[in-house]
Design a protein around this motif. Structure first.
Motif, short mmCIF file in Angstrom:
data_model
loop_
_atom_site.label_atom_id
_atom_site.label_comp_id
_atom_site.label_asym_id
_atom_site.label_seq_id
_atom_site.Cartn_x
_atom_site.Cartn_y
_atom_site.Cartn_z
N THR A 175 0.85 -1.22 -0.02
CA THR A 175 0.00 0.22 -0.04
C THR A 175 0.78 1.14 -0.04
O THR A 175 1.94 1.33 0.69
CB THR A 175 -1.07 0.22 1.03
OG1 THR A 175 -1.73 -1.22 0.95
CG2 THR A 175 -1.61 1.23 1.29
N TRP A 176 0.52 2.08 -0.70
CA TRP A 176 1.34 3.48 -0.47
C TRP A 176 0.17 4.69 -0.13
O TRP A 176 -0.73 4.76 -0.54
CB TRP A 176 1.54 3.76 -2.18
CG TRP A 176 2.07 5.21 -1.99
CD1 TRP A 176 1.35 6.44 -2.80
CD2 TRP A 176 3.32 5.91 -1.86
NE1 TRP A 176 2.14 7.55 -2.85
CE2 TRP A 176 3.36 7.36 -2.05
CE3 TRP A 176 4.05 5.28 -0.98
CZ2 TRP A 176 4.05 8.18 -1.79
CZ3 TRP A 176 5.22 6.10 -0.56
CH2 TRP A 176 5.48 7.62 -0.83
N SER A 177 0.65 5.25 0.86
CA SER A 177 0.18 6.64 1.40
C SER A 177 -1.20 6.21 2.00
O SER A 177 -2.12 7.16 1.90
CB SER A 177 0.02 7.51 0.28
OG SER A 177 -0.14 8.89 0.97
N ASP A 178 -1.59 4.94 2.33
CA ASP A 178 -2.86 4.70 2.73
C ASP A 178 -3.97 5.05 1.98
O ASP A 178 -4.85 5.32 2.36
CB ASP A 178 -3.26 5.28 4.39
CG ASP A 178 -4.17 4.73 5.03
OD1 ASP A 178 -4.56 3.45 4.96
OD2 ASP A 178 -4.71 5.35 5.93
N ARG A 179 -3.64 4.91 0.70
CA ARG A 179 -4.56 5.29 -0.22
C ARG A 179 -4.81 4.28 -1.32
O ARG A 179 -5.83 3.94 -1.68
CB ARG A 179 -4.11 6.55 -1.15
CG ARG A 179 -4.82 7.10 -2.03
CD ARG A 179 -6.09 7.69 -1.65
NE ARG A 179 -5.79 8.86 -0.74
CZ ARG A 179 -6.97 9.47 -0.31
NH1 ARG A 179 -8.31 9.16 -0.41
NH2 ARG A 179 -6.68 10.59 0.69
N VAL A 180 -3.63 3.80 -1.93
CA VAL A 180 -3.82 2.72 -2.94
C VAL A 180 -3.26 1.60 -2.57
O VAL A 180 -1.80 1.37 -1.96
CB VAL A 180 -3.17 3.10 -4.39
CG1 VAL A 180 -3.08 2.22 -5.42
CG2 VAL A 180 -3.61 4.80 -4.63
N GLU A 181 -4.02 0.27 -2.71
CA GLU A 181 -3.27 -1.11 -2.30
C GLU A 181 -3.27 -1.87 -3.52
O GLU A 181 -4.28 -1.98 -4.44
CB GLU A 181 -4.54 -1.55 -1.57
CG GLU A 181 -4.33 -2.89 -1.04
CD GLU A 181 -5.26 -3.53 -0.15
OE1 GLU A 181 -5.50 -3.36 1.00
OE2 GLU A 181 -6.09 -4.40 -0.70
N PHE A 182 -2.13 -2.69 -3.55
CA PHE A 182 -1.90 -3.72 -4.81
C PHE A 182 -1.90 -5.15 -3.88
O PHE A 182 -0.98 -5.13 -2.86
CB PHE A 182 -0.81 -3.31 -5.54
CG PHE A 182 -0.72 -2.03 -6.25
CD1 PHE A 182 -1.44 -1.92 -7.53
CD2 PHE A 182 -0.01 -0.91 -5.38
CE1 PHE A 182 -1.46 -0.57 -8.19
CE2 PHE A 182 -0.11 0.43 -6.01
CZ PHE A 182 -0.80 0.62 -7.28
N VAL A 238 -8.64 1.25 -4.13
CA VAL A 238 -8.11 2.90 -3.88
C VAL A 238 -9.35 3.46 -2.94
O VAL A 238 -10.58 3.43 -3.11
CB VAL A 238 -8.57 3.65 -5.13
CG1 VAL A 238 -8.24 5.16 -4.71
CG2 VAL A 238 -7.66 3.18 -6.28
N ARG A 239 -8.79 3.89 -1.91
CA ARG A 239 -9.57 4.63 -1.07
C ARG A 239 -9.94 5.86 -1.55
O ARG A 239 -9.16 6.85 -2.08
CB ARG A 239 -8.78 5.00 0.27
CG ARG A 239 -9.62 5.74 1.48
CD ARG A 239 -9.14 5.91 2.92
NE ARG A 239 -7.57 6.24 2.87
CZ ARG A 239 -7.44 7.79 3.21
NH1 ARG A 239 -8.27 8.37 3.58
NH2 ARG A 239 -6.12 8.01 3.35
N VAL A 240 -11.42 6.13 -1.60
CA VAL A 240 -11.81 7.45 -2.27
C VAL A 240 -12.78 8.56 -1.32
O VAL A 240 -12.79 9.66 -1.59
CB VAL A 240 -12.92 7.17 -3.35
CG1 VAL A 240 -12.27 6.17 -4.42
CG2 VAL A 240 -13.92 6.48 -2.67
N ALA A 241 -12.77 8.03 -0.12
CA ALA A 241 -13.42 9.00 0.95
C ALA A 241 -13.01 8.63 2.24
O ALA A 241 -13.21 7.24 2.49
CB ALA A 241 -15.07 9.21 0.54
#
Length: 287
Positions: free
Chosen positions: A71-78, A110-113
């Motif tokens: 995960t990058w920046s608690d935002r995008v996970e692969f 992807v965290r969107v909100a």
């Protein structure tokens, strides 16, 4: 399946185990249901990640899964995962004794909100969207799967998850909507000759903290039933919803163990009609 000790952890800025565990698809969240939380402990501008191994044993079948997430920046996970489903001798009447179904999975979320921790004193949930690509190697079953049954050996699922963390109550509630054509999580391919449509399926999970290291909870995963009416006869491959009851232990933020009772319903009831219930055990390392 997630233990959620709700004490702040200075290192990394995330609460212990808010990186979740890993689903059998490799996605961060519970054991069966993806959550809006991202895997690992990285926050803004940081990398986080995890690796896991899971085993499920029912009366007649075995499933082994291993995988990892970043995960990058608690935002995008692969995520990436590998499933190995052993039918043992249950398909011997069909000449498929010892058949193993193997599946590779790639996921992105992807965290969107929202922020589950920062918004814990409001009604705002954390929300994420995701996709999981499946490719199954069905071995000797492939000619039947893609021929008579009309299923594809690959497909993509899309989902929307909302996770609400109630810190004061020690409670986490998650709801997921999944667009899918998967049969038995993709192990029996995607769609069928009689049903090629997408299906919108609900999934829910609840975790309740017993202590800083222990949690209990439950999950429910609705399933499509595209192969219920097939060339093998009505009901021969009927698919049931999945559910579990779990207990999880987290000695520290780097490791967790989850033990569960699972009910996977009937799997290929034409050859083995009884419901498949049994044990689930998963171990995860995270950073």
């Amino acid at each position: 399946m997630l233990a959620l000790p709700l004490t702040a952890h200075a290192e990394g800025g995330k609460l212990l185990l808010t990186g979740g565990v890993s689903t059998i698809d490799g996605v961060g969240g519970g054991g069966l249901v993806p959550w809006a939380l991202t895997t690992g402990y990285g926050t803004d501008g940081e990398w986080g990640g995890s690796a896991f191994v899971t085993g499920v044993k029912t009366q007649d079948y075995r499933l082994k899964v291993f995988g990892a997430g970043l995960t990058w920046s608690d935002r995008v996970e692969f995520t990436v995962a590998r499933q190995d489903f052993d039918t043992e001798d249950n398909l011997a009447p069909l000449g498929l004794d010892g058949l193993r179904l193997r599946q590779n999975l790639l996921g992105v979320k992807v965290r969107v909100a929202g922020d589950a921790v920062l918004d814990s004193d409001t009604w705002t949930p954390q929300v994420a969207v995701g996709a999981v690509y499946h490719h199954v190697d069905s071995g000797a079953l492939a000619p039947t799967l893609t021929g008579a049954l009309g299923a594809k050996t690959h497909g993509t699922e899309l989902y929307l998850s909302a996770t609400k963390l109630l810190l004061a109550q020690g409670l986490l509630v998650n709801g997921t909507l999944r667009m899918t054509k998967a049969n038995q999580d993709g192990l029996l391919g995607f769609g069928g000759a009689q049903d090629k449509d997408w299906h919108l399926q609900p999934e829910v999970a609840v975790a309740w903290l017993l202590s800083p290291q222990w949690a209990v909870g439950a999950e429910y995963k609705a399933k499509p039933d595209a192969l219920n009416h097939s060339a093998l006869g009505d009901g021969a491959l009927k698919e049931d919803d999945w559910k579990d009851l779990f207990v999880a232990w987290a000695p520290n933020k780097h490791a967790s163990l989850t033990l569960a009772w699972v009910d996977l319903g009937r799997i290929a009831p034409a050859v083995q009609p009884r419901r498949q219930t049994g044990a689930y055990l998963s171990a995860q390392l995270a950073f």
